[in-house]
Design an enzyme around this catalytic site. Sequence first.
Site, mmCIF file in Angstrom:
data_model
loop_
_atom_site.group_PDB
_atom_site.id
_atom_site.type_symbol
_atom_site.label_atom_id
_atom_site.label_comp_id
_atom_site.label_asym_id
_atom_site.label_seq_id
_atom_site.Cartn_x
_atom_site.Cartn_y
_atom_site.Cartn_z
ATOM 1 N N ASP A 59 -9.532 35.336 -2.794
ATOM 2 C CA ASP A 59 -9.155 35.878 -4.058
ATOM 3 C C ASP A 59 -8.105 36.739 -4.081
ATOM 4 O O ASP A 59 -8.340 37.910 -3.020
ATOM 5 C CB ASP A 59 -10.286 36.438 -4.845
ATOM 6 N N THR A 93 6.788 32.387 -15.961
ATOM 7 C CA THR A 93 6.800 31.283 -16.996
ATOM 8 C C THR A 93 7.775 31.648 -17.971
ATOM 9 O O THR A 93 7.850 33.045 -18.522
ATOM 10 C CB THR A 93 5.512 31.018 -17.738
ATOM 11 N N ASP A 94 8.286 30.945 -18.729
ATOM 12 C CA ASP A 94 9.399 30.933 -19.987
ATOM 13 C C ASP A 94 8.544 31.600 -21.286
ATOM 14 O O ASP A 94 9.212 32.143 -22.161
ATOM 15 C CB ASP A 94 10.012 29.875 -20.393
ATOM 16 N N GLU A 95 7.074 31.245 -21.069
ATOM 17 C CA GLU A 95 6.361 31.648 -22.197
ATOM 18 C C GLU A 95 6.315 33.171 -22.656
ATOM 19 O O GLU A 95 5.752 33.663 -23.685
ATOM 20 C CB GLU A 95 4.981 31.106 -21.999
ATOM 21 N N TYR A 139 -2.494 34.020 -22.446
ATOM 22 C CA TYR A 139 -1.958 33.526 -21.148
ATOM 23 C C TYR A 139 -0.528 34.158 -20.919
ATOM 24 O O TYR A 139 -0.274 34.883 -19.892
ATOM 25 C CB TYR A 139 -1.879 32.012 -21.025
ATOM 26 N N LYS A 170 0.968 37.128 -18.213
ATOM 27 C CA LYS A 170 2.241 36.759 -17.362
ATOM 28 C C LYS A 170 3.071 37.830 -17.610
ATOM 29 O O LYS A 170 3.821 38.187 -16.717
ATOM 30 C CB LYS A 170 2.664 35.376 -17.596
#
Length: 355
Positions: A57, A132-134, A158, A162
């Site tokens: 983890d 991520t692009d999000e 999410y 990120k």
Amino acid sequence: MIFVTGGAGFIGANFVLNWLAQSDEAVLNYDKLTYAGNLNNLLSLRDDPRHLFVQGDICDTATLQSLFAQHRPRAIVHFAAESHVDRSIHGPAAFVTTNVNGTFSLLEAARAYWNTLEGEARTGFRFLHVSTDEVYGTLGPDDAPFSETTPYAPNSPYSASKAASDHLVRAYHHTYGLPVLTTNCSNNYGPYHFPEKLIPLIITNARAGKDLPVYGDGQQVRDWLFVTDHCAAIRRVLEAGRCGETYNVGGWNEQTNLSVVHAICDLLDELSPKASGSYRDQIRHITDRPGHDRRYAINARKIERELGWKPAETFATGLRQTVQWYLANDSWVSQVHSGDYMKWVDLQYSNKDAS
């Protein structure tokens, strides 16, 4: 040796496979093996001495520090993350735990290890964070694509998690000098993609004779990046990227969700036709998900200008390879269709017929 987190997942496994196909440098692959981590993705490396797998983890700082001290990696490539927007809506806590707390623990362990290094080992060390692009939010139909200077405006648990991890990585460079690199990529697709995401879900549902669920009107736009192109970009950033910099990685392939579904159906009609009719007959529009971003698009000029990377695949060539891979790997698809996966699909897509 390089240390890869999340190397049994979709992008991570493709990266490890591609790395060892092109380099003799060993990989320590560290993965918790949650629902999307699958050692079958790495079966071809079972007897390869260059690949060392450790289940663990990223929140376990002590274990990370022990592994760093023992194996002395020259770089960390950080893929490990909870990554499915729909899952983050139903259960955001896991996303904060893994994406925020886990990245923090990994940064702390990396900083402690880096501070023990001297000379070339210290100056050459890199921490590459895959994002991520999000994190940039959503675009209107005529807005310019996301660039590295686009303000962050995440709209889902999410993407917020990120974004938080990106900020931590940046802070560790500016505060402690840790030599970090960040990549923000568009939607990936290709082999070993877990079948909760759009492209593999449509392929597997179509072949099983099930409904092909499309959120809302299906006009949400995404930029699609073939996973081996993404892996090549990460290798290039690790090799020559400037410390502290962010590089957007995109495929220059904007497509609506509905056009993606149509393209998959048309390829299946060609490569694995039904006894009668078209796979398009199985398409069903369902209620849109909360906070669904309308459009993502990546401006990938910086990585092309500074590092000479650009995608090798078009959407047409990459999608054909992807459909062909799923058709040729029924055993892999059957293996990942576990009880937990089916429960998730039932939870997300049942009783949502928009009509």
